[in-house]
Motif scaffolding. Structure first.
Motif, mmCIF file in Angstrom:
data_model
loop_
_atom_site.group_PDB
_atom_site.id
_atom_site.type_symbol
_atom_site.label_atom_id
_atom_site.label_comp_id
_atom_site.label_asym_id
_atom_site.label_seq_id
_atom_site.Cartn_x
_atom_site.Cartn_y
_atom_site.Cartn_z
ATOM 1 N N PRO A 155 3.585 -3.856 7.596
ATOM 2 C CA PRO A 155 2.836 -2.924 6.744
ATOM 3 C C PRO A 155 1.463 -3.474 6.388
ATOM 4 O O PRO A 155 1.198 -4.662 6.543
ATOM 5 N N ASP A 192 2.427 4.967 -1.101
ATOM 6 C CA ASP A 192 3.299 4.316 -0.126
ATOM 7 C C ASP A 192 3.566 5.370 0.944
ATOM 8 O O ASP A 192 4.332 6.303 0.715
ATOM 9 N N GLY A 193 2.874 5.269 2.060
ATOM 10 C CA GLY A 193 2.992 6.296 3.094
ATOM 11 C C GLY A 193 2.596 5.751 4.444
ATOM 12 O O GLY A 193 2.615 4.550 4.673
ATOM 13 N N ARG A 194 2.211 6.659 5.313
ATOM 14 C CA ARG A 194 1.871 6.295 6.688
ATOM 15 C C ARG A 194 0.415 6.601 6.998
ATOM 16 O O ARG A 194 -0.117 7.626 6.584
ATOM 17 N N ARG A 231 1.420 3.257 11.016
ATOM 18 C CA ARG A 231 1.674 2.049 10.222
ATOM 19 C C ARG A 231 1.938 2.425 8.760
ATOM 20 O O ARG A 231 1.269 3.282 8.202
ATOM 21 N N ARG A 232 2.909 1.769 8.146
ATOM 22 C CA ARG A 232 3.158 1.944 6.714
ATOM 23 C C ARG A 232 2.009 1.307 5.942
ATOM 24 O O ARG A 232 1.598 0.188 6.239
#
Length: 124
Positions: free
Chosen positions: A10, A71-73, A78-79
């Motif tokens: 991440p 908190d996402g993409r 990719r996180r």
């Protein structure tokens, strides 16, 4: 032969916010893109350690008070974990050769490359 998928660690992003609401931006050396301090976690590195390391490496600051805002993409898959940093130690300085830093209004990101991601993360 089986090919193992590449591990995607991440990434963390630091939205460093002054009391007047301005945010510390970084102009990336390789693209000229306006962004915020951050980067990929190293193997076995916690998110908070990555946040501290990236802030110190890029802008010479050590975070002392922060909270999670996203908190996402990323569009790459990719996180991405973004933190709003409200308190820190140190004086900001561009520590990576070829980069520049500046205090900007959050709505400036609306006109910059990559603004979609930052709008989602900041809800600007």
């Amino acid at each position: 032969m089986t090919i193992e998928p590449a591990i995607q660690y991440p990434a963390v992003v630091a939205y460093i916010v002054r009391s007047d609401g301005l945010m510390l931006s970084v102009t990336r050396k390789n693209t000229g893109e306006l962004s915020f301090p951050g980067g990929k976690c190293e193997p076995n590195e916690s998110l908070h350690k990555a946040l501290r390391r990236e802030m110190l490496e890029e802008v010479g600051l050590t975070p002392t008070y922060w909270h999670l805002v996203y908190d996402g993409r990323h569009s790459s898959g990719r996180r991405v974990i973004a933190y709003r940093v409200l308190e820190w130690r140190g004086t900001p300085i561009a520590r990576e050769p070829g980069t520049r830093i500046a205090w900007i209004s959050p709505d400036v990101m609306a006109n910059s490359f990559g603004a979609d991601y930052h709008r989602r993360a900041l809800r600007v």
